[in-house]
Motif scaffolding. Structure first.
Motif, PDB file in Angstrom:
ATOM      1  N   ALA A  46       9.756  -0.560   6.114  1.00 17.92           N
ATOM      2  CA  ALA A  46       9.157   0.658   5.565  1.00 17.92           C
ATOM      3  C   ALA A  46       9.054   0.575   4.050  1.00 17.92           C
ATOM      4  O   ALA A  46       8.016   0.936   3.468  1.00 17.92           O
ATOM      5  N   LYS A  47      10.103   0.104   3.403  1.00 16.89           N
ATOM      6  CA  LYS A  47      10.078   0.003   1.935  1.00 16.89           C
ATOM      7  C   LYS A  47       8.996  -0.957   1.467  1.00 16.89           C
ATOM      8  O   LYS A  47       8.288  -0.693   0.490  1.00 16.89           O
ATOM      9  N   GLU A  48       8.824  -2.047   2.214  1.00 22.21           N
ATOM     10  CA  GLU A  48       7.844  -3.054   1.822  1.00 22.21           C
ATOM     11  C   GLU A  48       6.408  -2.604   2.095  1.00 22.21           C
ATOM     12  O   GLU A  48       5.483  -3.000   1.396  1.00 22.21           O
ATOM     13  N   ASN A  49       6.219  -1.772   3.116  1.00 21.47           N
ATOM     14  CA  ASN A  49       4.872  -1.423   3.539  1.00 21.47           C
ATOM     15  C   ASN A  49       4.400  -0.053   3.076  1.00 21.47           C
ATOM     16  O   ASN A  49       3.198   0.151   2.886  1.00 21.47           O
ATOM     17  N   ILE A  50       5.338   0.891   2.914  1.00 16.49           N
ATOM     18  CA  ILE A  50       4.939   2.232   2.492  1.00 16.49           C
ATOM     19  C   ILE A  50       4.989   2.372   0.980  1.00 16.49           C
ATOM     20  O   ILE A  50       4.169   3.053   0.378  1.00 16.49           O
ATOM     21  N   GLY A  51       5.964   1.724   0.365  1.00 12.71           N
ATOM     22  CA  GLY A  51       6.065   1.787  -1.085  1.00 12.71           C
ATOM     23  C   GLY A  51       7.340   2.444  -1.552  1.00 12.71           C
ATOM     24  O   GLY A  51       8.184   2.884  -0.762  1.00 12.71           O
ATOM     25  N   ASN A  52       7.496   2.520  -2.857  1.00 13.77           N
ATOM     26  CA  ASN A  52       8.730   3.027  -3.457  1.00 13.77           C
ATOM     27  C   ASN A  52       8.801   4.552  -3.524  1.00 13.77           C
ATOM     28  O   ASN A  52       9.846   5.099  -3.879  1.00 13.77           O
TER      29      ASN A  52
END
Length: 375
Positions: A46-52
């Protein structure tokens, strides 16, 4: 409010699918603000694909304590749907929940009561309601084109599942893990459409469910059910995960003709004279009403999951009517529960079903006789 701050609970196959169309901006007016999943790998994804700009939670208490949400999308295992929805309503959040509404109607009724009390927008992921074929069928029946319905017949046997599918997770096809088999896992869409398109209210039902007939599983993988409706019509529902090649054929007969949906097409055989009128006036030995095979125009395309999500968002932001109100999830589930209960009791089941009796039987299947004694 111009935008919904959305929290997603569950990042399995369905959850990640919802994330993908949301981050691709295929739904307008919604932004993922938080996700919750117990798996560290899923949160990393999720962090890698949705963003910070998204909050990541592995704990439900902290997720529900987060004040940056307007609504939640629930994409978790079946048993947790009602509990999570109730928590969200109590937190003042709008709810979009994956199907099925729950495992047994007793718990779903509590969820519906919580939704009504909250005043929030509640929708269920019945994405096949966006299919223009079923929308047209519903329109033809509601407008009276088919006349009074006399019989329905749905053969839905193209849910083929191999033993390796069931072996892929210990929770699959177990009473404790999923709460049932083909009826609760594959067929919620058809059980919903069966009653949504026809508008018929079941009076009583007799079913024959076979458990582990084709696969080494606990739950039902082959079902034949017969239902009687309040208007005198009858219906048959046949389903399995052990048949190849399968069939998906929905036939509805009324006193003005017959409609069949199969192979992605709708065919309407329309009687020139309604059958009751023909029968009343015809004086010959043999004969039947003149019948026309009509080509019915089908407009639009199926928008699927993102269509239901967009409709839910529009309902929150603009008051758009819901295509799949969450409270209606209990209708298809009651059919599923009735089929199992009829088999377990070896008899007819009247509607509305005895919800406590179904719950007690389910607990016995799970092996929780202590919970029955505590009721």
């Amino acid at each position: 409010m111009s935008e919904i701050r959305l929290g997603i609970i569950g990042l399995g196959n369905m959850g990640t699918g919802h994330v993908q169309y949301l981050i691709d901006n295929e739904v307008q007016g919604a932004r993922i603000a938080a996700v919750c999943d117990r798996g560290s790998e899923r949160l990393k994804w999720a962090k890698e694909n949705i963003g910070n700009n998204v909050e990541l939670f592995d704990d439900l208490d902290r997720f529900f304590a987060f004040d940056g949400l307007d609504g939640v999308l629930i994409a978790t295992p079946h048993y947790s749907h009602t509990e999570l929805a109730i928590r969200a309503f109590e937190r003042g959040l709008h709810v979009l929940c994956e199907k099925p509404a729950g495992v047994y109607t007793k718990q779903v009724r509590l969820m519906n009561e919580a939704a009504a009390k909250s005043g929030k927008v509640f929708s269920l992921m019945y994405n096949q309601r966006t299919n223009p074929l079923y929308q047209k069928l519903r329109d033809l029946i509601a407008s009276g084109e088919l006349g009074e319905i006399r019989r329905t017949n749905w053969i839905i046997t193209d849910w083929y599942r191999s033993q390796s599918y069931y072996d892929s997770g210990g929770w699959r096809a177990t009473w404790a893990g999923e709460g049932g088999g083909v009826l609760i896992n594959q067929d919620p869409h058809q059980l919903d459409l069966w009653q949504w398109t026809t508008g018929l209210k079941p009076k009583r039902l007799r079913a024959f469910c076979y458990f582990g007939k084709y696969r080494d599983i606990e739950v039902e993988d082959d079902v034949t059910a017969f239902v009687e409706y309040e208007n005198g019509a009858t219906g048959v529902f046949v389903t399995t995960t052990g048949e190849a090649p399968g069939t998906n054929r929905f036939e509805i007969c009324g006193d003005r003709g017959k409609i069949v949906i199969e192979d992605g097409r709708l065919h309407f055989w329309r009687l020139r004279v309604p059958e009751p009128e023909f029968n009343r006036t015809f004086k010959g030995s043999f004969g039947q009403p003149e019948c026309w095979k009509c080509e019915i125009p089908i407009a639009g395309v199926e928008s699927g999951h993102k269509g239901i999500t967009q409709n839910w968002v529009n309902a929150i932001l603009h008051g758009e009517p819901l295509l799949a109100p969450g409270e209606e999830g209990i209708n298809g589930l009651m059919l599923s529960n009735a089929m199992l209960l009829s088999t377990w009791t070896d008899g007819w089941v009247n509607f509305p079903i005895d919800e406590q009796l179904f719950y007690d039987h389910l607990q016995r299947k799970i092996g929780r006789n202590d919970q029955i004694a505590a009721q």
